[in-house]
Design an enzyme around this catalytic site. Structure first.
Site, mmCIF file in Angstrom:
data_model
loop_
_atom_site.group_PDB
_atom_site.id
_atom_site.type_symbol
_atom_site.label_atom_id
_atom_site.label_comp_id
_atom_site.label_asym_id
_atom_site.label_seq_id
_atom_site.Cartn_x
_atom_site.Cartn_y
_atom_site.Cartn_z
ATOM 1 N N HIS A 147 0.835 -1.202 0.000
ATOM 2 C CA HIS A 147 0.000 0.000 0.000
ATOM 3 C C HIS A 147 0.870 1.251 0.000
ATOM 4 C CE1 HIS A 147 0.794 -0.785 4.262
ATOM 5 N NE2 HIS A 147 0.388 0.436 4.575
ATOM 6 N N HIS A 149 1.342 3.917 2.056
ATOM 7 C CA HIS A 149 1.945 4.595 3.203
ATOM 8 C C HIS A 149 3.466 4.568 3.096
ATOM 9 C CE1 HIS A 149 -1.942 3.802 5.730
ATOM 10 N NE2 HIS A 149 -2.075 4.809 4.875
ATOM 11 N N ASP A 151 5.878 4.328 5.103
ATOM 12 C CA ASP A 151 6.680 3.330 5.815
ATOM 13 C C ASP A 151 6.649 1.970 5.114
ATOM 14 O OD1 ASP A 151 3.956 3.073 6.610
ATOM 15 O OD2 ASP A 151 4.539 1.947 8.391
ATOM 16 N N HIS A 152 5.951 1.874 3.989
ATOM 17 C CA HIS A 152 5.959 0.668 3.163
ATOM 18 C C HIS A 152 6.435 0.939 1.741
ATOM 19 C CE1 HIS A 152 3.693 -2.028 5.994
ATOM 20 N NE2 HIS A 152 3.419 -0.845 6.505
ATOM 21 N N HIS A 204 -7.501 -1.051 5.299
ATOM 22 C CA HIS A 204 -6.431 -0.193 5.825
ATOM 23 C C HIS A 204 -6.226 0.983 4.885
ATOM 24 C CE1 HIS A 204 -2.917 0.812 8.183
ATOM 25 N NE2 HIS A 204 -2.181 0.857 7.082
ATOM 26 N N ASP A 228 -0.132 -4.316 6.093
ATOM 27 C CA ASP A 228 -0.822 -3.847 7.290
ATOM 28 C C ASP A 228 -2.246 -4.391 7.377
ATOM 29 O OD1 ASP A 228 1.359 -2.500 8.158
ATOM 30 O OD2 ASP A 228 0.565 -0.480 7.863
ATOM 31 N N HIS A 266 4.835 -5.471 10.385
ATOM 32 C CA HIS A 266 5.328 -4.836 11.616
ATOM 33 C C HIS A 266 5.590 -5.879 12.698
ATOM 34 C CE1 HIS A 266 4.478 -0.535 10.644
ATOM 35 N NE2 HIS A 266 3.537 -1.067 9.866
#
Length: 360
Positions: A147, A149, A151-152, A204, A228, A266
């Site tokens: 996705h 975001h 942090d990905h 998400h 996520d 995570h």
């Protein structure tokens, strides 16, 4: 101007009626309770509004990228060797290598060891992923992004520029940075002997995908890279959907085999299992897993992968069909409480309780 076509007179009447209701509540004998209720409602709405503004800035503007870069610098300084000690899994000609990035994220390299070809999943720290590529002596040919975001997806640009033949896969609905090859539900990406299927799992984010590595070509277990959507004993927050949407996505992965290995986005295992113990304190499978996880985390060892069979036994977000959870959460949301929760309502209730548990 009248709001959404309403006559101005009707807006005036509605406003006066609302004001009158507030005054009645405040001067009633239970005015203290009324004030507390109104304050709680106002604060809840204010927090939701502020969150939506912040989320929009994070996902739709360069402020989000700047925030990600700050996170990246801090994590590299705090964890120069990564937040956790990971162990690769070797199969017949296939290697799955978890890479600890940021403060609790995982990126992954999926390697065809014979062809020396690699696929990166959610490479948020391009420096850490590149170091692993060089150490393994492989050629990066694809990035699978679950996705948008940061942090990905934060490493998509640097890695795709460094590796000229590298393709960036993901959902076209999600605004993934540097996307070159859009994927739809059940599309398959083939790299050497690796056969990886994309599964649409919105909730998400609108375009969230998970990736299922087929175990048949190498005669081993299939591997689910869940981003996520699903964690060890937990699931992701519903930022761009409803509880019904998230439940449908979780049911998608529930349909996979028990021996499927779960590689999450995570390291949340200890916290998630702690919450699972609140709602199911007598779940022996959860207790055994918690003891193992605590031993792992004392030595900063990674807790992934688990299996979907394990997750079915202790992950409350995959157990919304279980009577024990219904009983643990008490009366349902209806007027009498006798109707119980629907599975979507139970999922939403679990998320609310999880947030309360985390804030304590």
């Amino acid at each position: 101007m009248a709001w959404q076509g309403w006559p101005s007179s009707w807006l005036w009447v509605a406003s006066c009626g609302l004001l009158l209701l507030v005054l009645v509540l405040l001067v009633s004998p239970s005015s203290c309770r009324a004030r507390r209720t109104l304050r709680s409602l106002f604060m809840a709405r204010s927090q939701r509004l502020l969150f939506r503004i912040g989320y929009s800035l994070y996902t739709r503007t360069w402020l989000g990228y700047l925030f990600y870069r700050q996170q990246l610098r801090r994590a590299r300084n705090r964890y120069p060797k990564g937040h956790s000690r990971t162990q690769p899994r070797l199969f017949n000609g296939v290697k799955v290598l978890p890479i600890p990035v940021l403060s609790d994220n995982y990126s992954y390299l999926i390697i065809d060891t014979q062809a020396r070809l690699a696929v990166a999943v959610d490479p948020s720290d391009p420096q850490a992923v590149q170091a692993s590529i060089e150490k393994e002596g492989v050629n990066l040919v694809a990035i699978l992004c679950t996705h948008k975001h940061w942090d990905h997806s934060g490493g998509n640009r640097d890695l795709s520029r460094r590796h000229q033949d590298c393709r960036v896969y993901g959902s076209p609905q999600d605004g993934i940075p540097y996307l070159t090859h859009p994927l739809c539900h059940q599309d398959v990406v083939s790299v050497g002997r690796l056969q990886i299927q994309a599964l649409a799992t919105p909730g998400h984010t609108q375009g969230h995908l998970v990736y299922l590595l087929d175990g048949e070509p190498y005669k081993g277990p299939s591997c689910l890279f869940s981003g996520d959507l699903l964690f060890l004993s937990g699931c992701g927050r519903t930022f761009e959907g409803t509880a019904e949407t998230m439940l449908s996505s979780l049911d998608t992965v529930l349909g996979l085999g028990d021996d499927t290995l779960l590689w999450p986005g995570h390291e949340y295992a200890e916290e998630n299992l702690g919450f699972a113990g609140v709602v199911e304190p007598e779940n022996l499978a959860r207790e055994r897993k918690m003891q193992w996880v605590q031993r792992q985390r004392m030595e900063r060892r990674s807790t992934c992968p688990s299996t979907l069979g394990e997750e079915r036994s202790y992950n409350p977000f995959l157990r919304t069909h279980c009577l024990v959870l219904q009983e643990a959460l008490g009366p349902g949301p209806g007027p009498t409480g006798d109707d119980g929760y629907s599975r979507a309502q139970l999922l939403e209730k679990l998320r609310q309780l999880k947030d309360l548990h985390k804030s304590k």
